[in-house]
Design an enzyme around this catalytic site. Structure first.
Site, PDB file in Angstrom:
ATOM      1  N   HIS A   1       0.911  -1.249   0.006  1.00  0.00           N
ATOM      2  CA  HIS A   1       0.085  -0.078  -0.055  1.00  0.00           C
ATOM      3  C   HIS A   1       0.683   1.262   0.021  1.00  0.00           C
ATOM      4  O   HIS A   1       0.407   2.552  -0.276  1.00  0.00           O
ATOM      5  CB  HIS A   1      -1.094  -0.005   1.092  1.00  0.00           C
ATOM      6  CG  HIS A   1      -0.616   0.400   2.484  1.00  0.00           C
ATOM      7  ND1 HIS A   1      -0.330  -0.460   3.494  1.00  0.00           N
ATOM      8  CD2 HIS A   1      -0.521   1.457   3.171  1.00  0.00           C
ATOM      9  CE1 HIS A   1       0.178   0.131   4.674  1.00  0.00           C
ATOM     10  NE2 HIS A   1      -0.176   1.330   4.406  1.00  0.00           N
TER      11      HIS A   1
ATOM     12  N   ASP B   1       1.099  -7.780   2.473  1.00  0.00           N
ATOM     13  CA  ASP B   1       1.388  -6.268   2.193  1.00  0.00           C
ATOM     14  C   ASP B   1       2.770  -5.726   1.828  1.00  0.00           C
ATOM     15  O   ASP B   1       3.396  -5.224   2.938  1.00  0.00           O
ATOM     16  CB  ASP B   1       0.759  -5.472   3.427  1.00  0.00           C
ATOM     17  CG  ASP B   1       0.412  -4.095   2.855  1.00  0.00           C
ATOM     18  OD1 ASP B   1       0.877  -3.501   1.915  1.00  0.00           O
ATOM     19  OD2 ASP B   1      -0.459  -3.374   3.476  1.00  0.00           O
TER      20      ASP B   1
ATOM     21  N   SER C   1       4.057   2.348   8.489  1.00  0.00           N
ATOM     22  CA  SER C   1       3.859   1.403   7.448  1.00  0.00           C
ATOM     23  C   SER C   1       4.912   0.971   6.599  1.00  0.00           C
ATOM     24  O   SER C   1       5.706   1.952   6.350  1.00  0.00           O
ATOM     25  CB  SER C   1       2.795   1.678   6.574  1.00  0.00           C
ATOM     26  OG  SER C   1       1.359   1.118   6.913  1.00  0.00           O
TER      27      SER C   1
END
Ligand code: ARG
Ligand code: ASP
Length: 661
Positions: free
Chosen positions: A83, A205, A597
């Site tokens: 992402h 991810d 992240s």
């Protein structure tokens, strides 16, 4: 009696040096190293951060200003989340080469794809400059001096503890960063918005890039002559796996936390702001979802919009649950009262809590108006562009767009009257309902009418912007990301100074501000509900259990089904709870937030065991108050990353440049 109880409550919730709470400054990590080592860490403070030798900080980057990434080979190979690389992957995707859907695997250096406006920053050093600023140097002068130190250097002075301390950060920025690998979205985004902020999780991810430099290993703009960057340090990768209780450390760039705000601000968030914003977004999501379900082209058209609206929408819901569950408003109030009592005879601090509360009273409505306006009228387009109009599905979007306009006009009614634009009051008087008023303006914008017909929409838009500017002016700050004002900032400088004098037991750490931090904790499950324990590890079997070709978010690639059927996992097959499978994600207690992240999750020996990408939704109040009982971050297990690269992508050659342990 009541007082003792409140004090007890405060002590319980705001316990000093709470287990695993904290986002620590790397240059001061020696203050935490004993605690880290007591919890299992085997390296030294110098291994984490050093200006004299290569250290872990040299393998961590700020990825494009919103995520973190880490170096995993001596040849500049970089790992971050899917992402986080999403925009880059999307920009390279066409109907013929749909890398978002099918994945992308460069099979040689020549196939790696350059990206405009994608950069990474390494921290060269950080140092406290509070004294220099007190002695008269300006932050701008300090920054200019630091930038002149090297090619591609960037610098900034950041405030810690609301300006009680100032730190200089010097970075080296690289602008030639190429896409190397991305799994299909059905792996990299597996679970989609359905599973977002949720555990058990099964999302792969990750994406891979490579940093390029000039021949002398310095930052350089893209050039075919550039060569892979040779980092001072890259992370070794542990393939031995994790188990509950194992030490974990996260090194990355958390964006924004507010651990020291008053109970008034927490009450505002949990009781007023979040619920209103959630309600407004629920309406928008309903409209968009209905459009998406009606038409495959609209599903794609609104996908990114849906994802971004839903991300914060779900986060806020968890935040409210978490704050209420923890009783943060009451415990903070008790804490403030204790502090105020202590401050009674200290002129510097005597009135600071009362002054803060008074300032909140002054700005609360204005800030609420700001937030509501941003969530409603500000979301509407000024025009539908020629490119949009040329899209095949444009005409079919009309009903959804019109519904969004009506919804925004209706929900803007939540804005306190004094902060509404004059146009809106006039429009409502004229058209009698927000729907009729919205329809009138929408038609003109949708048709792309002449300037006379567009007038009311243009006027409303300009007034809306002016009202937001007015509120910024009133609050004395443009940084309205949090409920804040110039006066609040100054009062908090004093308040935090006082807190640190008063609460000697508490382990203070500065709020996250997108500067490099260390968080440490351990792999851990948690009690999700009474009697319901959630284990900290998921596996390929869980992916297969969710797999469903009928459900977009759970439709996995056929290759993954085939691998599961053949059990041909190669070296990535692992026996977990008596079953041979492939590990996928794990949970830990690290204190993280947005920006973390893509951060490396490291074991006690500083080896990479996973990539951080999310939290459980009821954890998200850790931005305001960290609760060791339920706050958990979610990482993709590095073994799943390697499995997907090797078995699904057929790009096992990439493993050769990594240091696998
Ligand atoms: N919740 C994660 C974060 O805040 C992941 C968001 C991206 N994924 C998604 N399904 N929208 O960034
Ligand atoms: N998903 C977030 C990010 O993109 C991380 C978090 O909020 O836990 O940074």
């Amino acid at each position: 009696m009541k007082r003792t109880l409140l004090t007890l409550l405060a002590a319980l919730v705001l316990l000093p040096a709470l287990a695993d709470e904290g986002m620590w400054l790397p240059s001061l990590i020696s203050e935490r190293i004993d605690d880290m080592r007591a919890k299992g860490f085997r390296l030294t403070a110098e291994d984490i951060y050093s200006i004299n030798k290569a250290s872990m900080k040299d393998a961590v980057v700020l990825f494009n200003g919103g995520c973190t990434g880490e170096l995993i080979s001596p040849e500049g190979l970089l790992l971050t989340n899917h992402h986080c690389g999403y925009d880059a992957i999307q920009k390279h995707s066409t109907v013929e080469h749909d890398y978002l859907t099918n994945g992308f695997w460069a099979m040689s250096r020549a196939e790696e794809l350059p990206n405009e406006k994608l950069w990474v920053r390494f921290l060269v050093r950080m140092e406290e400059v509070t004294d220099r600023i007190a002695a008269g140097e300006t932050a701008a002068q300090i920054v200019e001096k630091a930038k002149a130190e090297g090619t591609g250097y960037k610098a900034s002075v950041e405030q810690m503890y609301y300006g009680n301390q100032q730190f200089l950060f010097v970075y080296e920025q690289f602008d030639d960063v190429r896409l190397v690998a991305a799994p299909p979205s059905s792996i990299g985004k597996f679970g989609g918005d359905t599973d977002n902020w949720i555990w058990p999780r099964h999302t792969g991810d990750f994406s891979m890039f490579r940093v390029y430099a000039s021949k002398d290993n310095r930052p350089a703009a893209y050039s075919p002559q550039n060569v892979p960057y040779r980092p001072k340090k890259h992370f070794s990768i542990s393939t031995k796996g994790v188990k509950e209780g194992d030490f974990t450390m996260i090194y990355g760039f958390p964006g924004n936390t507010q651990e020291y705000i008053l109970s008034d601000a927490v009450a505002y968030i949990a009781e007023r702001s979040d619920p209103a914003k959630i309600a407004v977004r629920t309406g928008r999501l309903d409209i968009i979802t209905k459009a998406q379900e009606s038409d495959p082209a609209l599903r794609i058209h609104y996908a990114a919009k849906h994802a971004s609206i839903a991300n914060a929408w779900k986060k806020w819901q968890g935040e409210v649950l978490g704050i209420n569950r923890l009783g943060t408003v009451a415990s903070k109030r008790a804490y403030e009262e204790e502090f105020a009592a202590w401050a009674q005879d200290k002129p510097e601090y005597r009135s600071v809590v009362a002054d803060l509360k008074a300032e909140y009273d002054r700005i609360m409505d204005a800030y609420f108006a700001y937030e509501i306006t941003r969530e409603t009228l500000s979301t509407l387009p000024a025009a539908y562009t020629p490119e949009e109009r040329a899209e095949e599905c444009f005409a079919r979007r009309k009903f959804a767009e019109q519904a969004l306009w009506r919804h925004a006009f209706r929900e803007y009614g939540r804005c306190p009257k004094v902060y509404r634009t004059p146009s809106y009051a006039e429009g409502m008087a004229r058209y009698k309902s927000p729907e009729a008023y919205a329809d009138a303006l929408f038609e003109a914008v949708w048709e792309g009418s002449d300037s006379v017909a567009m007038q009311p929409a243009v006027r409303l838009r300009e007034e809306t912007k002016r009202m937001l500017d007015h509120i910024s002016w009133m609050l004395g700050t443009k940084s309205l990301r949090n409920l804040n004002s110039k006066i609040l900032n100054e009062l908090y400088t004093t308040y935090i100074k006082g807190l640190r004098e008063w609460d000697r037991e508490r382990a203070f750490y500065p709020d996250a501000n997108l500067t490099l931090r260390v968080a440490y904790g351990s792999v851990a499950g948690y009690e999700y509900a009474d009697g319901e324990y959630h284990k900290p590890q998921t596996t390929l079997d869980g992916i297969i259990a969710k797999d469903n070709p009928e459900i977009y978010d759970y439709d996995i690639p056929q290759s993954l089904r085939d691998l599961y059927a053949s059990k041909n996992y190669g070296r990535w097959g692992t026996v977990i709870d008596g079953r041979r499978t492939v590990p996928v994600c794990f949970l830990a207690t690290n204190h993280t937030t947005g920006g973390n992240s893509g951060s490396p999750v490291l074991n006690a020996g500083g080896e990479l065991i996973g990539i951080n990408f999310d939290r459980t939704w009821r954890s998200t109040m850790s931005d305001i108050a960290y609760d060791p009982a339920i706050c958990r971050n979610i990482a993709v297990d590095i073994r799943y990353v390697l499995f997907v690269v090797d078995r699904v992508g057929g790009a096992g050659y990439l493993l050769k440049e990594m240091t696998l342990k």
